[in-house]
Design a protein around this motif. Structure first.
Motif, PDB file in Angstrom:
ATOM      1  N   ASP A 207       1.142   0.761   0.637  1.00  0.00           N
ATOM      2  CA  ASP A 207       1.021   1.796   1.658  1.00  0.00           C
ATOM      3  C   ASP A 207       1.692   3.104   1.264  1.00  0.00           C
ATOM      4  O   ASP A 207       1.491   4.121   1.937  1.00  0.00           O
ATOM      5  CB  ASP A 207       1.642   1.306   2.972  1.00  0.00           C
ATOM      6  CG  ASP A 207       0.823   0.206   3.627  1.00  0.00           C
ATOM      7  OD1 ASP A 207      -0.367   0.087   3.281  1.00  0.00           O
ATOM      8  OD2 ASP A 207       1.380  -0.530   4.454  1.00  0.00           O
ATOM      9  N   ASP A 208       2.517   3.100   0.210  1.00  0.00           N
ATOM     10  CA  ASP A 208       3.209   4.333  -0.147  1.00  0.00           C
ATOM     11  C   ASP A 208       2.365   5.260  -1.012  1.00  0.00           C
ATOM     12  O   ASP A 208       2.738   6.405  -1.248  1.00  0.00           O
ATOM     13  CB  ASP A 208       4.541   4.030  -0.842  1.00  0.00           C
ATOM     14  CG  ASP A 208       4.368   3.331  -2.189  1.00  0.00           C
ATOM     15  OD1 ASP A 208       3.231   2.929  -2.502  1.00  0.00           O
ATOM     16  OD2 ASP A 208       5.370   3.171  -2.900  1.00  0.00           O
ATOM     17  N   VAL A 209       1.211   4.793  -1.483  1.00  0.00           N
ATOM     18  CA  VAL A 209       0.355   5.615  -2.336  1.00  0.00           C
ATOM     19  C   VAL A 209      -0.460   6.575  -1.477  1.00  0.00           C
ATOM     20  O   VAL A 209      -1.078   6.176  -0.484  1.00  0.00           O
ATOM     21  CB  VAL A 209      -0.583   4.741  -3.192  1.00  0.00           C
ATOM     22  CG1 VAL A 209      -1.576   5.609  -3.955  1.00  0.00           C
ATOM     23  CG2 VAL A 209       0.234   3.895  -4.161  1.00  0.00           C
ATOM     24  N   VAL A 210      -0.454   7.868  -1.858  1.00  0.00           N
ATOM     25  CA  VAL A 210      -1.267   8.875  -1.183  1.00  0.00           C
ATOM     26  C   VAL A 210      -2.016   9.682  -2.237  1.00  0.00           C
ATOM     27  O   VAL A 210      -1.490   9.948  -3.320  1.00  0.00           O
ATOM     28  CB  VAL A 210      -0.424   9.811  -0.292  1.00  0.00           C
ATOM     29  CG1 VAL A 210       0.018   9.118   0.975  1.00  0.00           C
ATOM     30  CG2 VAL A 210       0.791  10.344  -1.054  1.00  0.00           C
ATOM     31  N   VAL A 211      -3.244  10.057  -1.920  1.00  0.00           N
ATOM     32  CA  VAL A 211      -4.106  10.812  -2.825  1.00  0.00           C
ATOM     33  C   VAL A 211      -4.505  12.101  -2.113  1.00  0.00           C
ATOM     34  O   VAL A 211      -4.984  12.063  -0.976  1.00  0.00           O
ATOM     35  CB  VAL A 211      -5.366  10.005  -3.209  1.00  0.00           C
ATOM     36  CG1 VAL A 211      -6.333  10.854  -4.013  1.00  0.00           C
ATOM     37  CG2 VAL A 211      -4.974   8.742  -3.971  1.00  0.00           C
ATOM     38  N   GLY A 259       9.983   8.880  -0.600  1.00  0.00           N
ATOM     39  CA  GLY A 259       9.656   7.468  -0.756  1.00  0.00           C
ATOM     40  C   GLY A 259       8.199   7.135  -0.942  1.00  0.00           C
ATOM     41  O   GLY A 259       7.842   5.957  -0.927  1.00  0.00           O
ATOM     42  N   ARG A 260       7.352   8.134  -1.136  1.00  0.00           N
ATOM     43  CA  ARG A 260       5.944   7.848  -1.390  1.00  0.00           C
ATOM     44  C   ARG A 260       5.644   7.934  -2.879  1.00  0.00           C
ATOM     45  O   ARG A 260       6.452   8.443  -3.657  1.00  0.00           O
ATOM     46  CB  ARG A 260       5.057   8.816  -0.619  1.00  0.00           C
ATOM     47  CG  ARG A 260       5.147   8.626   0.898  1.00  0.00           C
ATOM     48  CD  ARG A 260       3.980   9.266   1.607  1.00  0.00           C
ATOM     49  NE  ARG A 260       3.962   8.931   3.023  1.00  0.00           N
ATOM     50  CZ  ARG A 260       2.943   9.147   3.828  1.00  0.00           C
ATOM     51  NH1 ARG A 260       1.827   9.697   3.345  1.00  0.00           N
ATOM     52  NH2 ARG A 260       2.986   8.817   5.096  1.00  0.00           N
ATOM     53  N   LEU A 261       4.472   7.414  -3.245  1.00  0.00           N
ATOM     54  CA  LEU A 261       3.999   7.530  -4.627  1.00  0.00           C
ATOM     55  C   LEU A 261       2.759   8.426  -4.591  1.00  0.00           C
ATOM     56  O   LEU A 261       1.640   7.939  -4.388  1.00  0.00           O
ATOM     57  CB  LEU A 261       3.688   6.146  -5.201  1.00  0.00           C
ATOM     58  CG  LEU A 261       3.615   6.006  -6.736  1.00  0.00           C
ATOM     59  CD1 LEU A 261       2.472   6.802  -7.337  1.00  0.00           C
ATOM     60  CD2 LEU A 261       4.921   6.447  -7.370  1.00  0.00           C
ATOM     61  N   CYS A 348       0.630   4.361 -15.439  1.00  0.00           N
ATOM     62  CA  CYS A 348       1.321   5.569 -14.991  1.00  0.00           C
ATOM     63  C   CYS A 348       1.959   5.350 -13.623  1.00  0.00           C
ATOM     64  O   CYS A 348       3.117   5.725 -13.395  1.00  0.00           O
ATOM     65  CB  CYS A 348       0.351   6.749 -14.942  1.00  0.00           C
ATOM     66  SG  CYS A 348      -0.075   7.453 -16.548  1.00  0.00           S
ATOM     67  N   VAL A 349       1.218   4.754 -12.707  1.00  0.00           N
ATOM     68  CA  VAL A 349       1.749   4.507 -11.367  1.00  0.00           C
ATOM     69  C   VAL A 349       2.931   3.542 -11.428  1.00  0.00           C
ATOM     70  O   VAL A 349       3.973   3.781 -10.801  1.00  0.00           O
ATOM     71  CB  VAL A 349       0.640   3.958 -10.442  1.00  0.00           C
ATOM     72  CG1 VAL A 349       1.224   3.450  -9.131  1.00  0.00           C
ATOM     73  CG2 VAL A 349      -0.414   5.034 -10.184  1.00  0.00           C
ATOM     74  N   ALA A 350       2.794   2.465 -12.189  1.00  0.00           N
ATOM     75  CA  ALA A 350       3.890   1.498 -12.300  1.00  0.00           C
ATOM     76  C   ALA A 350       5.114   2.134 -12.939  1.00  0.00           C
ATOM     77  O   ALA A 350       6.257   1.891 -12.519  1.00  0.00           O
ATOM     78  CB  ALA A 350       3.434   0.288 -13.110  1.00  0.00           C
ATOM     79  N   HIS A 351       4.900   2.950 -13.960  1.00  0.00           N
ATOM     80  CA  HIS A 351       6.021   3.582 -14.653  1.00  0.00           C
ATOM     81  C   HIS A 351       6.702   4.606 -13.749  1.00  0.00           C
ATOM     82  O   HIS A 351       7.945   4.682 -13.712  1.00  0.00           O
ATOM     83  CB  HIS A 351       5.512   4.254 -15.935  1.00  0.00           C
ATOM     84  CG  HIS A 351       6.597   4.827 -16.783  1.00  0.00           C
ATOM     85  ND1 HIS A 351       7.513   4.040 -17.446  1.00  0.00           N
ATOM     86  CD2 HIS A 351       6.926   6.110 -17.077  1.00  0.00           C
ATOM     87  CE1 HIS A 351       8.358   4.807 -18.112  1.00  0.00           C
ATOM     88  NE2 HIS A 351       8.015   6.068 -17.904  1.00  0.00           N
ATOM     89  N   ALA A 352       5.918   5.397 -13.021  1.00  0.00           N
ATOM     90  CA  ALA A 352       6.502   6.367 -12.103  1.00  0.00           C
ATOM     91  C   ALA A 352       7.315   5.659 -11.021  1.00  0.00           C
ATOM     92  O   ALA A 352       8.419   6.092 -10.668  1.00  0.00           O
ATOM     93  CB  ALA A 352       5.394   7.216 -11.470  1.00  0.00           C
ATOM     94  N   ARG A 353       6.781   4.567 -10.508  1.00  0.00           N
ATOM     95  CA  ARG A 353       7.484   3.819  -9.463  1.00  0.00           C
ATOM     96  C   ARG A 353       8.797   3.228  -9.990  1.00  0.00           C
ATOM     97  O   ARG A 353       9.818   3.231  -9.302  1.00  0.00           O
ATOM     98  CB  ARG A 353       6.578   2.717  -8.933  1.00  0.00           C
ATOM     99  CG  ARG A 353       7.063   2.106  -7.625  1.00  0.00           C
ATOM    100  CD  ARG A 353       6.257   0.864  -7.266  1.00  0.00           C
ATOM    101  NE  ARG A 353       4.844   1.130  -7.112  1.00  0.00           N
ATOM    102  CZ  ARG A 353       4.292   1.676  -6.037  1.00  0.00           C
ATOM    103  NH1 ARG A 353       5.056   2.046  -5.034  1.00  0.00           N
ATOM    104  NH2 ARG A 353       2.978   1.865  -5.971  1.00  0.00           N
ATOM    105  N   ALA A 354       8.768   2.725 -11.222  1.00  0.00           N
ATOM    106  CA  ALA A 354       9.945   2.039 -11.769  1.00  0.00           C
ATOM    107  C   ALA A 354      11.038   3.003 -12.208  1.00  0.00           C
ATOM    108  O   ALA A 354      12.229   2.691 -12.084  1.00  0.00           O
ATOM    109  CB  ALA A 354       9.524   1.167 -12.947  1.00  0.00           C
ATOM    110  N   THR A 355      10.653   4.173 -12.730  1.00  0.00           N
ATOM    111  CA  THR A 355      11.637   5.063 -13.342  1.00  0.00           C
ATOM    112  C   THR A 355      11.809   6.397 -12.624  1.00  0.00           C
ATOM    113  O   THR A 355      12.748   7.140 -12.934  1.00  0.00           O
ATOM    114  CB  THR A 355      11.245   5.372 -14.803  1.00  0.00           C
ATOM    115  OG1 THR A 355      10.030   6.135 -14.807  1.00  0.00           O
ATOM    116  CG2 THR A 355      11.044   4.082 -15.591  1.00  0.00           C
TER     117      THR A 355
END
Length: 499
Positions: A207-211, A259-261, A348-355
């Motif tokens: 739910d934190d992903v927005v486009v 807190g969003r991605l 990219c999404v996983a890396h941005a979220r993790a780091t």
């Protein structure tokens, strides 16, 4: 942006504060300029206050905040104030301000104004205020002295430690381009379809992903890449922004901090240059200068490069990514084959979220809807849906058929991969030259080990570089090979230095 959003009925409860000291570094603002320009901002409620009068400032501010909360419309507090000393440490105020001007500001010192109010209300006497002021000054001096005694950052590793994790790869597997992840028969996807599917999965999974971006909502993007996503996930998760790249990237900055991605879209690479400082001076530096205390992860999708036919002009075609390559810690992915599109985007999404990293995902416009590679109907540039992720900073190799050694390594990416694979077949068929095509996939961190391995295995390297000869990616590839003392002949094809 705030005014336009409010005009459309959105709740935008934001208070902007303009601390107006009457100077732009050393140049006085024209009388009435700030007041007049703010008054002309449609959709904003404007209130003015004198910073030298804390009671009036308090009352004005409280009234404005109440109005903003009630109406949901943004407001601006135009706060007239003074500037203490010069603009910066190297700024000698006496070079451009008279003694009378400086003394006039001293008379409007807001600390003195607060002291007058305190004395009038019998909160504390002028003597008590002066004692408090001097005591606080001494406390600050002691703390400054303590900070100066703390150890300095003496090594490169100490200075760059906040950047270390941003280019550290996480081991992930990736099927070969074209390989299916389900039993045949399978649907073959173009790059645009693959990215669309992946965005849908990311939105559904978290739910934190927005486009958001220009035309990404109801229209589904200039090239249909975000088609149907707003209908599926609603206009709070997939939405249009006004045509202003600074606002788009600014929205991503705030979303990441809260807190969003965010996955913002810049419609064309040429449009990025209007707002690149939002990445260079703001997003990519926040984690660095806060030593990781603040994070604003994001994945910026950008449609770019050349070769799209029937549509152009320098506002829509651009092959320069130099402005991105020199931003420390920025991750740059650029898929070529549809089978790589989703894995790279997921990574990219996983890396941005993790780091907390800022990632840029460069999409070759000319390959969006192209299903074929060598001839019409061959389906060589379409792929089954791939659900894996891609390892950060690792290239993909395309070997010709058979086990015979290769005569040449072609290092390239994006459109260059497509063109090089077409050449690979012709070279072998017509001249008997076997080429290993290495698709970099990642511009930063660059897959240097993979490039070196390919160069040493063949002894001959051709760099196919769509970006410009000066300041292009190819320069970085050559530098990396030379620094590693690769024993190979190196040549380069790059775009002419032209618009």
């Amino acid at each position: 942006w705030a005014g336009q959003a409010a005009q459309q009925g959105e709740r935008v409860p934001i208070l902007f504060v303009c601390e107006d000291n009457g100077l732009g570094l050393s140049v006085p603002s024209p009388d009435g300029w700030v007041r007049g320009s703010l008054a002309g901002r449609h959709g904003l409620t404007v209130a003015a206050a004198d910073g030298a009068d804390p009671v009036a400032t308090w009352r004005t501010t409280v009234g404005l905040v109440d109005e903003i909360r009630r109406s949901g419309r943004p407001g601006v507090l135009h706060l007239s104030t003074v500037r203490f000393l010069g603009h910066a440490g190297t700024d000698v105020e006496s070079a451009y301000r008279s003694v009378a001007e400086v003394n006039a500001d001293l008379a409007r010192d807001p600390i003195i104004g607060a002291a007058r109010v305190a004395a009038a209300c019998d909160v504390c006497s002028p003597t008590d205020t002066a004692d408090w002021y001097v005591d606080l000054r001494d406390t600050i001096r002691l703390r400054v002295a303590a900070v100066l005694e703390e150890p300095e950052l003496l090594t490169v590793d100490e200075v760059t430690s906040p950047l270390a994790a941003l280019h550290s790869p996480t081991k992930r597997s990736l099927p070969s381009p074209g390989a299916a992840t389900a039993t045949d028969p399978v649907e073959r996807l173009t790059m645009a379809q693959s990215i669309n599917r992946c965005l849908g999965e990311l939105l559904a999974d978290s739910d934190d992903v927005v486009v958001f971006g220009e035309d990404v909502g109801r229209k589904g993007g200039a090239y249909g890449v975000t088609r149907s996503l707003q209908r599926r996930f609603g206009d709070r998760r997939v939405f249009d922004m006004l045509l202003d790249e600074q606002s788009i990237l600014g929205m991503a900055l705030g979303s990441g901090l809260n807190g969003r991605l965010p996955i913002p879209e810049i419609q064309y690479l040429a449009y990025l240059h209007n707002a690149e400082d939002q990445l260079r001076g703001e997003a990519a530096t926040l984690g660095f200068f806060s030593n990781g205390q603040y994070r604003n992860p994001m994945v910026v999708r950008i449609a770019g490069y050349g070769y799209q036919k029937g549509f152009g002009g320098h506002f829509h075609n651009d092959n320069s990514i130099a402005v991105l390559r020199d931003i420390p810690g920025l991750v740059i992915a650029s898929p070529a084959h549809p089978a790589d599109a989703a894995p790279l985007l997921r990574s990219c999404v996983a890396h941005a979220r993790a780091t907390g990293a800022v990632c840029v995902y460069l999409e070759p416009i000319a390959r969006y809807h192209d299903p074929d590679l060598h001839e019409l109907g061959d389906g060589g540039w379409a792929s089954a849906e791939v659900t894996a992720t891609a390892e950060l900073g690792r290239a993909h190799r395309y070997r010709p058929s058979g086990d015979a050694p290769c005569d040449l390594a072609i290092l390239t990416w994006a459109n260059g991969t497509y063109l090089s694979l077409r050449a690979q077949q012709r070279l072998e068929t017509e001249l008997g030259i076997r080429c290993l095509v290495v698709d970099l996939r990642w511009i930063a961190p660059m897959p240097i080990d993979d490039m070196v391995d390919a160069a040493e295995a063949t002894g001959r390297v051709l760099i196919v570089d769509e970006t410009r000869r000066s300041g292009g990616v190819g320069e970085g590839i050559i530098a990396a090979l030379v620094e590693r003392e690769v024993d190979a002949t190196i040549s380069r094809i790059a775009a002419t230095d032209s618009f």
